[in-house]
Design a protein around this motif. Structure first.
Motif, short mmCIF file in Angstrom:
data_model
loop_
_atom_site.label_atom_id
_atom_site.label_comp_id
_atom_site.label_asym_id
_atom_site.label_seq_id
_atom_site.Cartn_x
_atom_site.Cartn_y
_atom_site.Cartn_z
N UNK A 39 14.89 -25.93 -9.53
CA UNK A 39 15.04 -24.59 -8.98
C UNK A 39 13.75 -23.80 -9.17
N UNK A 40 13.26 -23.25 -8.08
CA UNK A 40 12.00 -22.52 -8.11
C UNK A 40 10.78 -23.37 -7.79
N UNK A 41 10.95 -24.70 -7.84
CA UNK A 41 9.84 -25.59 -7.47
C UNK A 41 9.71 -25.59 -5.94
N UNK A 42 8.58 -26.11 -5.45
CA UNK A 42 8.29 -26.05 -4.02
C UNK A 42 8.28 -27.45 -3.41
N UNK A 43 9.16 -27.65 -2.45
CA UNK A 43 9.21 -28.90 -1.68
C UNK A 43 8.19 -28.79 -0.56
N UNK A 44 7.34 -29.81 -0.42
CA UNK A 44 6.28 -29.80 0.59
C UNK A 44 6.46 -31.01 1.51
N UNK A 45 6.47 -30.76 2.81
CA UNK A 45 6.58 -31.85 3.78
C UNK A 45 5.59 -31.64 4.90
N UNK A 46 4.79 -32.64 5.17
CA UNK A 46 3.82 -32.59 6.26
C UNK A 46 4.54 -32.90 7.56
N UNK A 47 4.50 -31.97 8.52
CA UNK A 47 5.17 -32.14 9.81
C UNK A 47 4.14 -32.14 10.94
N UNK A 48 4.62 -32.33 12.15
CA UNK A 48 3.71 -32.30 13.31
C UNK A 48 3.11 -30.91 13.51
N UNK A 49 3.73 -29.89 12.93
CA UNK A 49 3.20 -28.53 13.02
C UNK A 49 2.28 -28.18 11.87
N UNK A 50 2.22 -29.07 10.88
CA UNK A 50 1.45 -28.80 9.67
C UNK A 50 2.38 -28.81 8.47
N UNK A 51 1.86 -28.53 7.28
CA UNK A 51 2.70 -28.56 6.08
C UNK A 51 3.73 -27.44 6.08
N UNK A 52 4.95 -27.78 5.66
CA UNK A 52 6.01 -26.79 5.48
C UNK A 52 6.38 -26.80 4.00
#
Length: 238
Positions: A39-52
């Motif tokens: 909780x409070x940590x940040x999930x990062x995913x690289x997408x075709x639009x850029x990182x989310x």
């Protein structure tokens, strides 16, 4: 003092590209400890639009072969559940209703199938918010049969933004997560991982029953859903 601390937390969340990534040692602990500390940590995913980037605000713990709510209850080690048996920090993405992805992260060491379901995130920065909206809109357009640019430029209604990623299915759509992201070692991947985020005190964490596991007998009553206030008390079902 409170205002200064809130400002510090906001600064952390708006500059997530500078935050350290979570390493294996974070994940190779029991699923309840890992869930609360996500909780409070940040999930990062690289997408075709850029990182989310999404701040994790709600999770559920699934505690392995003795947990009647878990996919691995009774030792069900199948092709589908195999990522849960992998080392902590491995992604486990599965489908519900044949159409929505659900995102989990394995906990504990290899061979012990505990995992944390991510139920809700909020955008960690303005660019991520815009990208989440775009990904949600594009998914809606695909379902309705409209062209990819059919809704381009239209402002999202307030209700849409309020519930942008507050359910397992909406979370995956808003962050561009699909079954292609299953069984990824998130401690090593350059496109799918978790970083440090905002500070969460133990007193802020609330606990409740897990959602959608009425079949799990006494396990349905375990208070293994954890969340922090983020505009809504808890997430939607999907």
């Amino acid at each position: 003092m409170k205002d200064n601390r809130a400002q510090e937390d906001k600064q952390q969340a708006t500059g997530p590209e500078c935050l350290p990534r979570l390493v294996r040692e974070f994940f190779v602990r029991d699923g309840i400890t890992v869930a609360k500390e996500l909780l409070g940590k940040i999930l990062v995913h690289e997408t075709e639009l850029g990182p989310v980037r999404g701040i994790i605000t709600e999770v559920e713990s699934y505690m392995g072969e003795e947990d009647k709510g878990s996919h691995t209850y009774g030792g069900k080690r199948t092709e589908r559940t195999e990522p849960m048996y992998h080392a902590g920090g491995t992604s486990y993405v599965y489908l519900i209703y044949g159409m929505y992805s659900c995102m989990n992260i394995a906990a504990m060491t290899e061979g012990i199938p505990q995992a944390v379901l991510l139920r809700s995130v909020i955008p960690a920065d303005e660019e991520s918010r815009r990208r989440m909206i775009r990904l949600r809109q594009e998914a809606a357009e695909r379902r309705s049969g409209r062209t990819k640019n059919g809704g381009a430029g239209k402002a999202a209604p307030p209700s849409f933004e309020k519930h942008l990623a507050d359910g397992p299915g909406k979370l995956c759509i808003a962050m561009g997560i699909t079954r292609a992201d299953n069984d990824v070692d998130m401690t090593k991947s350059s496109r799918f991982y978790v970083t440090e985020g905002i500070r969460v005190e133990p007193s802020q964490i609330q606990a409740a029953k897990r959602i959608g596991i009425d079949y799990a007998e006494e396990a349905a009553d375990y208070l293994w859903r954890f969340f922090i206030p983020a505009g809504n008390e808890s997430s939607q079902r999907s």
